[in-house]
Design an enzyme around this catalytic site. Structure first.
Site, mmCIF file in Angstrom:
data_model
loop_
_atom_site.group_PDB
_atom_site.id
_atom_site.type_symbol
_atom_site.label_atom_id
_atom_site.label_comp_id
_atom_site.label_asym_id
_atom_site.label_seq_id
_atom_site.Cartn_x
_atom_site.Cartn_y
_atom_site.Cartn_z
ATOM 1 N N PRO A 21 9.056 61.032 26.046
ATOM 2 C CA PRO A 21 8.878 59.575 25.977
ATOM 3 C C PRO A 21 9.731 58.907 27.050
ATOM 4 C CG PRO A 21 10.346 60.335 24.221
ATOM 5 C CD PRO A 21 9.833 61.565 24.912
ATOM 6 N N ALA A 23 10.359 54.917 28.188
ATOM 7 C CA ALA A 23 10.047 53.493 28.066
ATOM 8 C C ALA A 23 9.814 52.877 29.438
ATOM 9 C CB ALA A 23 11.198 52.778 27.357
ATOM 10 N N GLN A 75 6.799 56.867 18.703
ATOM 11 C CA GLN A 75 8.253 56.947 18.516
ATOM 12 C C GLN A 75 8.840 55.611 18.052
ATOM 13 O OE1 GLN A 75 11.337 56.992 21.660
ATOM 14 N NE2 GLN A 75 11.797 59.068 20.962
ATOM 15 N N CYS A 105 18.559 57.127 22.697
ATOM 16 C CA CYS A 105 18.569 56.069 23.717
ATOM 17 C C CYS A 105 20.006 55.613 23.976
ATOM 18 C CB CYS A 105 17.712 54.889 23.254
ATOM 19 S SG CYS A 105 17.732 53.557 24.460
ATOM 20 N N ASP A 207 16.170 68.315 32.600
ATOM 21 C CA ASP A 207 16.124 68.924 33.928
ATOM 22 C C ASP A 207 15.005 69.939 34.153
ATOM 23 O OD1 ASP A 207 18.344 67.393 34.436
ATOM 24 O OD2 ASP A 207 19.785 69.039 34.261
ATOM 25 N N GLY A 229 10.636 65.006 31.376
ATOM 26 C CA GLY A 229 10.671 63.567 31.613
ATOM 27 C C GLY A 229 10.504 63.285 33.097
ATOM 28 N N ARG A 230 11.641 63.082 33.791
ATOM 29 C CA ARG A 230 11.597 62.625 35.177
ATOM 30 C C ARG A 230 10.934 63.605 36.129
ATOM 31 N NH1 ARG A 230 17.765 61.801 35.174
ATOM 32 N NH2 ARG A 230 17.400 63.616 33.824
HETATM 33 C C1 LIG Z 1 13.045 55.614 32.366
HETATM 34 C C2 LIG Z 1 13.324 56.445 31.144
HETATM 35 C C3 LIG Z 1 12.937 55.948 29.907
HETATM 36 C C4 LIG Z 1 13.201 56.702 28.753
HETATM 37 N N1 LIG Z 1 12.756 56.227 27.550
HETATM 38 C C5 LIG Z 1 12.915 56.991 26.430
HETATM 39 C C6 LIG Z 1 12.368 56.577 25.186
HETATM 40 O O1 LIG Z 1 11.714 55.538 25.057
HETATM 41 N N2 LIG Z 1 12.590 57.391 24.111
HETATM 42 C C7 LIG Z 1 13.299 58.557 24.201
HETATM 43 O O2 LIG Z 1 13.475 59.251 23.207
HETATM 44 N N3 LIG Z 1 13.807 58.966 25.373
HETATM 45 C C8 LIG Z 1 13.607 58.232 26.487
HETATM 46 N N4 LIG Z 1 14.064 58.683 27.685
HETATM 47 C C9 LIG Z 1 14.714 60.008 27.787
HETATM 48 C C10 LIG Z 1 13.690 61.090 28.159
HETATM 49 O O3 LIG Z 1 12.718 61.237 27.141
HETATM 50 C C11 LIG Z 1 14.372 62.438 28.413
HETATM 51 O O4 LIG Z 1 15.061 62.805 27.243
HETATM 52 C C12 LIG Z 1 15.372 62.402 29.570
HETATM 53 O O5 LIG Z 1 14.804 61.772 30.696
HETATM 54 C C13 LIG Z 1 15.836 63.823 29.947
HETATM 55 O O6 LIG Z 1 14.750 64.612 30.363
HETATM 56 P P1 LIG Z 1 14.473 64.923 31.923
HETATM 57 O O7 LIG Z 1 15.750 65.536 32.479
HETATM 58 O O8 LIG Z 1 13.312 65.880 31.904
HETATM 59 O O9 LIG Z 1 14.157 63.626 32.575
HETATM 60 C C14 LIG Z 1 13.855 57.952 28.842
HETATM 61 C C15 LIG Z 1 14.247 58.425 30.106
HETATM 62 C C16 LIG Z 1 13.983 57.693 31.240
HETATM 63 C C17 LIG Z 1 14.407 58.237 32.581
#
Ligand SMILES: Cc1cc2nc3c(=O)[nH]c(=O)nc-3n(C[C@H](O)[C@H](O)[C@H](O)COP(=O)(O)O)c2cc1C
Length: 334
Positions: A21, A23, A75, A105, A207, A229-230
């Site tokens: 997720p 946002a 969520q 969050c 990551d 995520g990213r």
């Molecule tokens: C712009 C952005 C918005 C996010 N919004 C949410 C969210 O709404 N709910 C949530 O549980 N995590 C949110 N996250 C966290 C991501 O779901 C994820 O846990 C985090 O980016 C780590 O994963 P990654 O290293 O693959 O990016 C958000 C992350 C980013 C960068």
């Protein structure tokens, strides 16, 4: 080679990779494109439990998902079990497969209210919140937690156990603390510890950006599903890559032309879902990610930052395609 499925409650999910997720980023158009490219499971942007209870119009929009996205979770975030319980019941009209609760969050406004990662400080409240959600909706309830509040308070195991004993059907662990926000390296040993401590499925997050990093997450932590995520910014193809890897198929990375076509498709979907004004403001940032590594990317990215209309994006893409053609002709002649 066939890839196994995991089950969260009664929901079957292919054991490849899920979209995290995000946002204001992973909206319906973004999720749609990731699903087209093989995302096994998706979670909506976070939805305020209180906002939903007070019928906030923006909140309604966040709850709308397309069947194409299934299996998906909606969520919720909130600090009050009563609102969470009520909101979880209200979400049933949107037919989610799963309801997930945000406990990670790090945004100050959310944390100050006692929601998001503030819940990591209070496993008893985690228990109460999950219990309230489980008691008022007919679908599996999951939680998404962090490693802990800070380096001195790594308590993901305790939080996951509290959620499990309250009836949670899975736990996703973002292996960073709240104080890390999104920086530093994820410490995936925390995911291993959670996996060894609970019997419900554990989703590993932090990551993962490729088939190799997904494989490492599975192998090093023993997690049941990986979440990205990213690593999917401008790269919905990462899900194809992971699918191919685990199915033992050859992966053909997209050409620049294909990347541009997918970028346009996402923008077009976004305009259809949200209208041109909102869609283009979201596209500006996303397009910049799609253009990474292309010739003259810096100049084209700058133009992206000023896009107002879908037709301007169409024109820009035509110019980039022409630029790509010229540079490939040059290469042929040298
Ligand atoms: C712009 C952005 C918005 C996010 N919004 C949410 C969210 O709404 N709910 C949530 O549980 N995590 C949110 N996250 C966290 C991501 O779901 C994820 O846990 C985090 O980016 C780590 O994963 P990654 O290293 O693959 O990016 C958000 C992350 C980013 C960068």
């Amino acid at each position: 080679m066939s890839v196994p499925y995991i089950t969260i409650g009664n929901v079957r999910i292919k054991r490849t990779a899920a979209l995290a997720p995000m946002a204001s980023v992973a909206d319906r158009a973004y999720r749609y494109v990731c699903k087209d490219h093989g995302a096994a499971y998706m979670v909506s942007e976070m939805i305020s439990a209180k906002g939903l209870c007070y019928s906030d119009r923006n909140t309604e929009e966040l709850c709308t998902v397309t069947d194409h996205e299934r299996p998906y979770a909606l969520q919720l975030f909130g600090e009050d079990p009563e609102y969470i319980g009520k909101a979880a019941g209200m979400l049933m009209k949107y037919s989610p497969d799963i309801i997930d609760i945000n406990m990670g969050c790090p945004v100050p406004k959310i944390v100050k209210s006692g929601a998001g990662s503030a819940l990591m400080k209070d496993p008893e409240q985690i228990y109460r919140i999950v219990r309230a959600a489980v008691g008022s909706c007919g679908v599996p309830v999951t939680v998404k937690i962090r490693s802990g509040w800070d380096g001195e308070h790594i308590n993901a195991v305790e939080a996951a156990k509290a959620a499990e004993s309250a009836g949670a059907s899975a736990v996703a662990v973002h292996a960073r603390t709240r104080t890390q926000m999104y920086s530093g390296k994820a410490d995936i040993s925390v995911i291993t510890a959670v996996k060894q401590s609970v019997s419900i499925p554990v989703i590993g997050n932090g990551d993962v950006v490729s088939a190799e990093t997904a494989r490492d997450m599975y192998e090093k932590t023993g997690c049941d599903l990986v979440m990205i995520g990213r690593g999917s910014y401008g790269r919905p193809f990462v899900f194809d890559e992971i699918d191919c890897f685990f199915e033992g198929r050859e992966y053909a990375p997209p050409t620049d032309i294909e990347r541009l076509d997918v970028m346009y498709h996402q923008a077009e979907l976004s305009v259809g879902f949200f209208g041109e004004h909102t869609a283009m403001s979201r596209c500006r940032r996303q397009c910049a990610f799609y253009l990474r590594g292309m010739p003259d990317a810096a100049c084209f990215r700058d133009r992206c930052s000023r896009l107002e209309k879908l037709s301007q994006l169409g024109q820009l893409i035509d110019e980039i395609k022409e630029r790509l053609w010229i540079s490939s002709e040059r290469k042929k002649n040298t």
